[in-house]
Design a protein around this motif. Sequence first.
Motif, short mmCIF file in Angstrom:
data_model
loop_
_atom_site.label_atom_id
_atom_site.label_comp_id
_atom_site.label_asym_id
_atom_site.label_seq_id
_atom_site.Cartn_x
_atom_site.Cartn_y
_atom_site.Cartn_z
N LYS A 74 -30.89 -12.17 -1.72
CA LYS A 74 -32.28 -12.35 -2.12
C LYS A 74 -32.42 -12.42 -3.64
O LYS A 74 -33.15 -13.25 -4.19
N ARG A 77 -30.99 -15.67 -4.97
CA ARG A 77 -31.84 -16.85 -4.72
C ARG A 77 -32.95 -17.02 -5.75
O ARG A 77 -33.50 -18.10 -5.89
N PHE A 84 -35.51 -30.71 -2.29
CA PHE A 84 -35.21 -31.20 -0.94
C PHE A 84 -35.43 -32.71 -0.84
O PHE A 84 -36.20 -33.29 -1.60
N ALA A 88 -40.43 -31.16 0.28
CA ALA A 88 -40.77 -29.85 0.87
C ALA A 88 -41.83 -29.10 0.07
O ALA A 88 -41.76 -27.89 -0.09
N PHE A 90 -45.50 -27.44 -0.41
CA PHE A 90 -46.38 -26.78 0.56
C PHE A 90 -47.71 -27.55 0.66
O PHE A 90 -48.44 -27.65 -0.33
N PHE A 106 -42.22 -13.83 -7.77
CA PHE A 106 -41.13 -13.06 -8.40
C PHE A 106 -41.23 -12.81 -9.91
O PHE A 106 -40.43 -12.07 -10.44
N ASP B 25 -43.07 -9.49 0.30
CA ASP B 25 -42.53 -9.59 -1.06
C ASP B 25 -43.63 -9.31 -2.08
O ASP B 25 -43.40 -8.71 -3.12
N MET B 29 -50.04 -11.70 -2.25
CA MET B 29 -49.98 -12.97 -1.52
C MET B 29 -50.44 -12.76 -0.07
O MET B 29 -51.10 -13.61 0.52
N THR B 117 -40.24 -30.14 8.04
CA THR B 117 -40.36 -30.77 6.71
C THR B 117 -39.68 -29.91 5.64
O THR B 117 -39.92 -30.11 4.45
N GLU B 118 -38.87 -28.98 6.07
CA GLU B 118 -38.03 -28.14 5.19
C GLU B 118 -38.82 -27.19 4.30
O GLU B 118 -38.27 -26.62 3.36
N GLN B 119 -40.11 -27.01 4.59
CA GLN B 119 -40.90 -26.09 3.75
C GLN B 119 -40.43 -24.64 3.96
O GLN B 119 -40.47 -23.82 3.04
N ASP B 121 -37.32 -23.82 4.75
CA ASP B 121 -36.05 -23.73 4.01
C ASP B 121 -36.33 -23.50 2.53
O ASP B 121 -35.63 -22.72 1.87
N ALA B 122 -37.36 -24.19 2.01
CA ALA B 122 -37.71 -24.04 0.60
C ALA B 122 -38.09 -22.59 0.30
O ALA B 122 -37.68 -22.03 -0.72
N LEU B 123 -38.85 -21.97 1.20
CA LEU B 123 -39.22 -20.56 1.02
C LEU B 123 -37.98 -19.67 1.02
O LEU B 123 -37.84 -18.78 0.18
N GLU B 124 -37.08 -19.93 1.96
CA GLU B 124 -35.87 -19.12 2.07
C GLU B 124 -35.01 -19.25 0.81
O GLU B 124 -34.46 -18.27 0.32
N ILE B 125 -34.88 -20.50 0.32
CA ILE B 125 -34.08 -20.73 -0.89
C ILE B 125 -34.65 -19.96 -2.08
O ILE B 125 -33.94 -19.46 -2.92
N MET B 126 -35.99 -19.87 -2.11
CA MET B 126 -36.63 -19.13 -3.22
C MET B 126 -36.39 -17.62 -3.10
O MET B 126 -36.69 -16.88 -4.01
N GLY B 127 -35.91 -17.19 -1.93
CA GLY B 127 -35.70 -15.76 -1.72
C GLY B 127 -36.89 -15.09 -1.06
O GLY B 127 -37.00 -13.87 -1.04
N VAL B 128 -37.81 -15.91 -0.54
CA VAL B 128 -39.00 -15.37 0.13
C VAL B 128 -38.65 -15.12 1.60
O VAL B 128 -37.98 -15.95 2.22
N ASN B 129 -39.11 -13.99 2.13
CA ASN B 129 -38.97 -13.74 3.57
C ASN B 129 -40.00 -14.62 4.28
O ASN B 129 -41.17 -14.25 4.40
N TYR B 133 -43.90 -13.91 5.30
CA TYR B 133 -44.94 -14.61 4.52
C TYR B 133 -45.83 -15.47 5.41
O TYR B 133 -47.05 -15.50 5.24
#
Lengths: 254, 249
Positions: A74, A77, A84, A88, A90, A106, B25, B29, B117-119, B121-129, B133
């Motif tokens: 975490k 990351r 992407f 991707a 939002f 963060f 996190d 939010m 649409t990989e959104q 995955d984008a959250l996961e890559i950022m380190g967001v649970n 969320y």
Amino acid sequence: MIEVQRVNKSFDEIHVLKDLSARFDSGKMNLIIGQSGSGKTVLMKSIIGLHQADSGKILYDGRNFMQMRFNEIKELRKEVGMLFQGSALFDSLSVLENVMFPLEMFSGMTNREMIARAKFCLIRVNLKEQSFNLSPSEISGGMQKRVAIARAIALNPKYLFCDEPNSGLDPITALVIDKLIQEITAEYNITTIVNTHDMNSVMEVGDHILFIDKGVKAWEGSRNEIFDVSDNDALNEFVFASELFKKVKYALHK
Amino acid sequence: MLIFTFLKHVGIYCTLMYRVFSQPDQWRMFFRQLPKEMEKLVVNSLGIVVVISIFIGAIMTIQTKLNTEDPLLPVYATGLVTRDTLLLEFSSTIMCLILAGKVGSNIASEIGTMRITEQIDALEIMGVNSANYLILPKIAAFVLLIPCLVFFSMATGLLGGYFACVFTDILTTHDYMIGIQYLFIPYYIFYSVVKTFFFAFIIASVSSYYGYYAYGGALDVGKASTNAVVNSSVIVLIFNVLITNLMLT
């Protein structure tokens, strides 16, 4: 710097990555190229952790990603940005809010600081202020890619991953996006890995190129060397697939 | 084989819920998402709840009256039957089954589209649970505000019955009013509200599960949405039997 050492990855019976090793230096455009189905997306996703590699080592500046605990991943990351293929972004957030999102999560910045940082990133990727409050669906594909780049660099990442950054873009916009990623990589000394099968990108920005064929590393080098490889049929087939590059080769050897 | 598939789904669902119910996190939010979800899932469902409840209340009154045309039955019987049916079953279970269609498909298709649409995955890559969320605000919003929908449904259902008396002359409004007040048991409302807390959790979490693990394209999001509605409806019915057995017998 990211190092991949003897990485293997299988899906059921299919062995996709076979003992693959590579090194990606910072400040350079590291391109992973190969035909569709060669394993380049699986390699990238394994490096980031969207797929879990079966064996081997993935080292982020010496830190073994595969032995990291959940909290360590975490934290790592937060140092990673990703662009992407489909951007991707939002849907429910505006352009500005998309870039502010990682900062809100963060950074610990005040609202004013976050807005300032997000605007700085958007201007850095050459977006005009009029587009900041639009939603992603209201802007063009090229602009979406720029927003995605701005979002990826918002937290000053040490590592940037780009999955087919110029797919679906016209050649001019594709070049602009490639150059933008290259500039940002050099400016912030980021370790950038780009997954592509676009030979124009390879010739424009390929500082370090890794060619994957059937899950193995088939060739490694730079864009200046790629035309001179004579002993690699798979690479030659890939590089000279288009008529344009066949003519370039012919002209060079004439 | 079927039992293994079922256990696999249960296992993945439990793992997802473990991730959903971890600390956000950023609480800021979470509290920003919560009112948005409340509006989207509950406030926007108010219209359909009111319309359906009024009509069902009216139909229930008419049909009860037509089926109880017996001089031995007291005049308040129609109102009483309408009230108890609304309070015990319609405004909780049937309304939640309808909401499983509206809210469940909304949740599954929204999260499913974000997945393909990989959104996510984008959250996961950022380190967001991403599970926390995206899903926690939906579950919290729906569970917290579901009693409002139940109360609205009860009130407008009874109002529908009243309208049926006014516009059809099958029963006097006086008899109807006596009926809906006769032998009123407040525990029925408590029972109904308790049931809906469970149903709201089932609908929101099961639909989120199907959306979160959607893969492929638009067609697969449609499939995930259908699975979410069908499975959450079946689970709601199973829990209805269990809770009724626990609380009313």
